[in-house]
Scaffold this active site. Structure first.
Site, PDB file in Angstrom:
ATOM      1  N   GLY A  15       0.811  -1.207   0.000  1.00 57.64           N
ATOM      2  CA  GLY A  15       0.000   0.000   0.000  1.00 57.64           C
ATOM      3  C   GLY A  15       0.849   1.264   0.000  1.00 57.64           C
ATOM      4  N   VAL A  17       1.148   3.694   2.245  1.00 62.34           N
ATOM      5  CA  VAL A  17       1.865   3.942   3.496  1.00 62.34           C
ATOM      6  C   VAL A  17       2.975   2.918   3.694  1.00 62.34           C
ATOM      7  CG1 VAL A  17       1.652   4.062   6.009  1.00 62.34           C
ATOM      8  CG2 VAL A  17      -0.104   5.091   4.563  1.00 62.34           C
ATOM      9  N   ARG A  42      -3.670 -11.787  -2.151  1.00 64.96           N
ATOM     10  CA  ARG A  42      -3.693 -11.226  -3.500  1.00 64.96           C
ATOM     11  C   ARG A  42      -2.354 -10.595  -3.885  1.00 64.96           C
ATOM     12  NH1 ARG A  42      -7.185  -7.766  -2.534  1.00 64.96           N
ATOM     13  NH2 ARG A  42      -5.887  -5.901  -2.500  1.00 64.96           N
ATOM     14  N   SER A  43      -1.698  -9.956  -2.897  1.00 63.66           N
ATOM     15  CA  SER A  43      -0.446  -9.241  -3.181  1.00 63.66           C
ATOM     16  C   SER A  43       0.795 -10.093  -2.966  1.00 63.66           C
ATOM     17  CB  SER A  43      -0.355  -7.990  -2.301  1.00 63.66           C
ATOM     18  OG  SER A  43      -1.407  -7.100  -2.585  1.00 63.66           O
ATOM     19  N   ARG A 102      -6.494   2.764  18.750  1.00 61.57           N
ATOM     20  CA  ARG A 102      -6.154   4.115  19.207  1.00 61.57           C
ATOM     21  C   ARG A 102      -6.796   4.504  20.531  1.00 61.57           C
ATOM     22  NH1 ARG A 102      -7.001   6.813  13.298  1.00 61.57           N
ATOM     23  NH2 ARG A 102      -5.072   6.043  12.347  1.00 61.57           N
ATOM     24  N   CYS A 133      -4.106  10.788  10.662  1.00 59.30           N
ATOM     25  CA  CYS A 133      -3.216  11.739   9.981  1.00 59.30           C
ATOM     26  C   CYS A 133      -3.576  13.194  10.275  1.00 59.30           C
ATOM     27  CB  CYS A 133      -3.224  11.489   8.475  1.00 59.30           C
ATOM     28  SG  CYS A 133      -4.861  11.375   7.739  1.00 59.30           S
ATOM     29  N   GLN A 160      -8.726  17.868   3.368  1.00 54.43           N
ATOM     30  CA  GLN A 160      -7.918  16.659   3.293  1.00 54.43           C
ATOM     31  C   GLN A 160      -7.799  16.108   1.870  1.00 54.43           C
ATOM     32  OE1 GLN A 160      -9.696  15.399   7.562  1.00 54.43           O
ATOM     33  NE2 GLN A 160      -8.593  13.764   6.537  1.00 54.43           N
ATOM     34  N   GLY A 164      -5.495  10.382   1.382  1.00 55.79           N
ATOM     35  CA  GLY A 164      -5.931   9.825   2.651  1.00 55.79           C
ATOM     36  C   GLY A 164      -6.888   8.665   2.484  1.00 55.79           C
ATOM     37  N   ARG A 239     -13.129  16.570   2.316  1.00 58.40           N
ATOM     38  CA  ARG A 239     -12.236  16.027   1.294  1.00 58.40           C
ATOM     39  C   ARG A 239     -12.177  17.017   0.134  1.00 58.40           C
ATOM     40  NH1 ARG A 239      -8.978  12.145   2.586  1.00 58.40           N
ATOM     41  NH2 ARG A 239     -10.634  10.678   3.128  1.00 58.40           N
ATOM     42  N   HIS A 246      -2.560  17.311   3.721  1.00 55.42           N
ATOM     43  CA  HIS A 246      -3.772  17.844   4.345  1.00 55.42           C
ATOM     44  C   HIS A 246      -3.511  19.260   4.846  1.00 55.42           C
ATOM     45  CE1 HIS A 246      -5.362  13.941   3.937  1.00 55.42           C
ATOM     46  NE2 HIS A 246      -5.333  13.515   5.181  1.00 55.42           N
TER      47      HIS A 246
END
Length: 340
Positions: A15, A17, A42-43, A102, A133, A160, A164, A239, A246
């Site tokens: 991905g 990130v 898949r990856s 979190r 973020c 943003q 994102g 967005r 951002h």
């Protein structure tokens, strides 16, 4: 542990990130021993270059994490829910970039410039959470202000970028711009509305209060990171048709007297902050300025005369770097320096 090199697992390696994490590990010369790249079935089998070598991506569900010191996770909350505890159980310290852990009271939520001491709580579950973020860049700017003037209330509006929402969102913006210029019908897939030449006042799903989950995250995470439930915060997350970085318009009310010059004074040497604030020369931060860089840029600092002690400011940061990958690597750097 006091080792010369540390074995790293990057989960969600294919991905945006995950790839940025690898780039930053190499840039910052993190002492990597073995690196395991993990992703979905898949990856699996793809190859990603790291330090001049092609490394084959392995299937996450088959990984036992034995011998891995640190896991840098960015695979999506539902995946971290299942696999982060498995990794932690195997002795790997997980730094998780998803929202799942979190608000867990036993999991530290860390921004190294703000609350590095919280990293010490990692041993509760062997997991450290990376904040949202939009929260990260905001609290980097809020922390020195709170320490010096005591923040009472924050009103933030975010602008943003589509990154994102992942690579599919970047592709959607690019395709929609081309479609509109060529008079073709626009068919949104990633977002509920067309994003090209538009602003969408919804990020994540709506809650019963009418706030989106993104807005709720910013409120709750800020209080946890600052360690102060008395700070009142309200957010509107939007967005915008920008590919990367951002931007946030922030209104701050403090308990003690404050001025633009006093804010600039406390921010000029604050960790992670780059002051870009010269109205006389039309100087202020923009998304293009911040993209590909590590800092949190602050400008447009001015008095809000509608309250007794009020300040407005504009902050911008690269959401894939500081808002995700860099923050995780900074946590890992402190972890090996001070704790393992």
């Amino acid at each position: 542990m006091d080792k010369e090199k540390y074995n790293i697992a990057v989960v969600g390696a294919t991905g945006m990130v995950g790839k940025e994490i690898l780039s930053i590990l190499e840039e910052r010369k993190f002492p990597v021993g073995e690196v395991r790249l993990l992703a979905s079935e898949r990856s699996a089998g793809e190859k990603i270059r790291f330090k001049g070598k092609d490394i084959v991506v392995r299937e996450l569900s088959k990984e036992d994490f034995k011998g891995i010191d640190i896991g840098l996770f960015s695979p999506g909350g539902s995946v971290s829910k299942v696999h982060a505890p498995r990794a932690a159980e195997a002795g790997c310290v997980v730094i998780d970039n998803t929202s799942f852990f979190r608000m867990d009271e036993e999991v530290p939520l860390v921004v190294p410039e703000v609350n590095p001491e919280a990293i010490g709580e990692y041993s509760n579950k062997n997991i450290i959470a990376n904040p949202n973020c939009s929260t990260i860049q905001m609290v980097v700017a809020l922390k020195p202000i709170h320490d010096n003037f005591t923040i009472k209330r924050v009103v933030v509006s975010t602008y943003q970028s589509v990154s994102g929402a992942g690579k599919a969102a970047i592709d959607e913006l690019s395709a929609q711009v081309q479609d509109l210029f060529n008079m073709r019908e626009v068919k949104p897939k990633v977002f509920n509305e067309p994003i090209a030449f538009n602003c969408i006042p919804q990020i994540d799903v709506f809650t019963e209060s009418g706030d989106t989950k993104e807005e709720v995250k910013m409120v709750n995470e800020t209080k946890k990171i600052l360690g102060d439930d008395s700070v009142k915060l309200t957010a509107t997350a939007v967005r915008v048709p920008v590919f990367l970085s951002h931007s946030e318009a922030i209104n701050i009310e403090t308990l003690h007297p404050v001025s633009p010059s006093s804010i600039r004074e406390v921010l000029k040497d604050a960790p992670g902050i780059i002051l870009t604030d010269n109205p006389a020369e039309n100087t202020y931060p923009t998304a293009l300025n911040a993209s590909g860089t590590d800092g949190v840029y602050v400008g447009r600092i001015r008095t809000d005369e509608t309250v007794e002690h009020g300040i407005n400011m504009w902050i911008v940061s690269d959401n894939i770097r500081k808002g995700a990958a860099l923050n995780a690597v900074q946590i890992a750097e402190l972890l090996i320096r001070d704790y393992i």
